[in-house]
Design an enzyme around this catalytic site. Structure first.
Site, PDB file in Angstrom:
ATOM      1  N   TYR A   1     -47.926  13.709  12.020  1.00 18.49           N
ATOM      2  CA  TYR A   1     -47.465  13.235  10.717  1.00 18.49           C
ATOM      3  C   TYR A   1     -47.376  14.395   9.727  1.00 18.49           C
ATOM      4  O   TYR A   1     -46.446  14.500   8.947  1.00 18.49           O
ATOM      5  CB  TYR A   1     -48.451  12.175  10.220  1.00 18.49           C
ATOM      6  CG  TYR A   1     -47.977  11.380   9.035  1.00 18.49           C
ATOM      7  CD1 TYR A   1     -47.304  10.178   9.209  1.00 18.49           C
ATOM      8  CD2 TYR A   1     -48.224  11.816   7.730  1.00 18.49           C
ATOM      9  CE1 TYR A   1     -46.874   9.433   8.117  1.00 18.49           C
ATOM     10  CE2 TYR A   1     -47.808  11.083   6.647  1.00 18.49           C
ATOM     11  CZ  TYR A   1     -47.129   9.894   6.832  1.00 18.49           C
ATOM     12  OH  TYR A   1     -46.710   9.160   5.761  1.00 18.49           O
TER      13      TYR A   1
ATOM     14  N   ASP B   1     -18.515  12.999  -2.560  1.00 13.18           N
ATOM     15  CA  ASP B   1     -18.749  11.683  -3.190  1.00 13.18           C
ATOM     16  C   ASP B   1     -20.224  11.295  -3.339  1.00 13.18           C
ATOM     17  O   ASP B   1     -20.605  10.736  -4.357  1.00 13.18           O
ATOM     18  CB  ASP B   1     -18.002  10.519  -2.527  1.00 13.18           C
ATOM     19  CG  ASP B   1     -17.418  10.786  -1.174  1.00 13.18           C
ATOM     20  OD1 ASP B   1     -17.056  11.940  -0.903  1.00 13.18           O
ATOM     21  OD2 ASP B   1     -17.307   9.832  -0.392  1.00 13.18           O
TER      22      ASP B   1
END
Ligand code: F0G
Length: 484
Positions: free
Chosen positions: A86, A149
């Site tokens: 993690y 965009d």
């Protein structure tokens, strides 16, 4: 000196007119052929919007080159090295070492794709101006050679305006120039002066400039933009999905770079920004992944805020939106994507396609990286921008040949969020984006043959009108019907 047949630079003189693809295809995805009748029905069911077609109804898919290409053997095998911890995984450090080595950037945050990086740096840079200088974000304007965009969308979503300052001929398809992706430096300076430098939270250098037709930006221009930005104390973000294609064009076209490697050119180019934001699904060749990186600690407060936002939006900052194996694959893809023979072949494919279309009398934006951009406005002069000539051409090409492309024109541009009026659009284009190492010369010939038929039908192609018009990002979900 290589012989003509060995040199990628002499494709033009090659009697075969095409350099064979410099790779062996070892995994294949079968595709189905369909009839024109089936495609017509599929188009009606999709509301005349190729975005809404299922991919098994598409023979050659040129909707995007983003995450749709082949990966190399090195990338595939690197996935097995993934460390899925993690926090602080070995794979994170492998990726961050590659970013340091290639771009010279010291701190890396992996993200799930390009817009994952945008949703971190955009608010962090705007917040900095608001917090540190007590400024009102509604008065802020970010600047770019041309915003993609999603970059534009994230900026506006954070209540900041956008202004593009492309070079004067960027959208003129009848003009050929080496670096059509460049900023107009005079316009950049006058925009900063007009807005007030304190109200410009960042400048985005988009390389290559996707919206202007995959056109490159020169080192000279990047350097000048950075000098201007430093003068006014404005951070520069390199939006660098297609960094390797940009470096390849610099090597081909900019004086003084012919003998430099793609990696040397890349390192030099990235000196002229403070942050990099990358969709790794393009030149880094991965199916999914992105990067946000900082050159040094100059913007440490922004870095810290991005790390916090990352925990909220993407994942712990040492894996962001990626698993360990995906970070290993990306570390290799960043290098493999810079192979010069590969880049020669890839940009050669675009040049070949554009040349074939131009030979039919179809006007295109000059060949750049990643895609052929066809001037639909010129091919379909009877269709006004309000009836979307680029989109009508996309539909006809699909009907004729089963080839899917995307409109880059008024439909994509959308409406002013305040007035609801159509925003002016500099050109009505159809983009045929070429996925990496996926299609061959035979596919390109087939596309050109398809256009021969489309050109015959051009005077009879109808414009399109909405049956459903979404308020934002309308080209993805809009439904349309031909104007009769
Ligand atoms: N910046 C540029 C210049 C891009 O071309 C894209 C994506 C993004 C940012 C966003 O990255 O998709 O990974 O979240 N361009 C794709 C295209 C979608 O088809 O040109 P993303």
């Amino acid at each position: 000196m290589p012989t003509v047949i060995e040199s990628h630079e002499h494709v033009e003189n090659n009697p075969l007119h095409y350099m064979p693809e410099p790779y062996r295809i070892r995994v294949i995805e079968p595709v189905k052929r369909t009839t024109e009748k089936e495609r017509e029905q599929a188009l009606i069911a999709a509301g005349y919007n190729p975005f809404l077609l299922d991919s098994d109804k598409v023979f050659i898919d040129l909707l995007t080159d983003s995450g749709t290409g082949a990966v190399t053997q090195g990338m595939q095998s690197a996935m097995l090295r993934g460390d899925e911890s993690y926090s602080g995984s070995r794979s994170y450090h492998t990726l961050s070492r590659a970013v340091k080595d290639i771009f010279g950037y010291q701190f890396t945050i992996p993200t799930h794709q390009g817009r994952g990086a945008e949703q971190l740096y955009v608010p962090a840079l705007i917040n900095k101006r608001e917090r540190d200088e007590g400024l009102d974000r509604s008065k802020m304007t970010a600047l770019s050679n041309y915003f993609f965009d999603t970059t534009q969308g994230h900026t506006q979503h954070n209540s900041c305006r956008v202004v593009n300052v492309p070079s004067p001929n960027a959208f003129n398809t009848s003009v050929k120039e080496y670096f059509k992706g460049n900023f107009d430096l005079d316009k950049l300076v006058s925009a900063i002066e007009q807005i007030g430098p304190q109200h410009v939270p960042y400048i985005v250098s988009t390389i290559t400039c996707n919206s202007a037709g995959g056109q490159p930006v020169s080192i000279d221009n990047l350097k000048a933009v950075y000098e201007i930005a430093q003068l006014y104390n404005i951070p520069v973000v390199m939006d660098c999905a297609r960094f390797a294609e940009n470096a390849y064009f610099i090597k081909q076209r900019e004086p003084g770079y012919a003998d430099k490697s793609i990696q040397q050119i890349t390192k030099e180019a990235f000196q002229y920004a403070d942050l990099l934001s990358m969709s790794a699904k393009k030149d880094a060749m991965v199916p999914i992944g992105g990067l946000l990186a900082f050159k040094n600690d100059d913007y440490l407060d922004v870095q810290l805020e991005c790390k916090t936002l990352c925990v909220l939006l993407e994942g712990f900052p040492t894996y962001g939106g990626m698993e360990g194996g995906a970070m290993e694959r990306l570390a290799v893809g960043l290098y493999d994507g810079m192979d010069e023979g590969w880049l020669a072949s890839r940009t050669g494919q675009i040049a070949y396609l554009v040349k074939g279309l131009e030979a039919l009398g179809i006007r295109c934006q000059q060949a750049g990286g990643h895609a052929a951009f066809i001037d639909a406005g010129a091919l379909l002069p009877h269709i006004p921008p309000s009836q979307f000539p680029g989109h009508a051409l996309a539909c006809e090409l699909y009907k004729v040949a089963g080839v899917r492309g995307a409109e880059i024109g008024s439909l994509l541009q959308g409406c002013d969020p305040k007035t609801g009026e159509q925003l002016p659009c500099p050109a009505e284009l159809l983009r045929l984006a070429i996925p990496r190492a996926t299609y061959t010369q035979a596919h390109l010939n087939y596309i050109i043959a398809g256009f021969k038929e489309v050109k015959k039908r051009a005077p009879f192609i109808s414009g399109l009108q909405f049956t459903y018009e979404p308020k934002v990002l309308r080209h993805f979900n809009a439904r349309l019907t031909p104007v009769v």
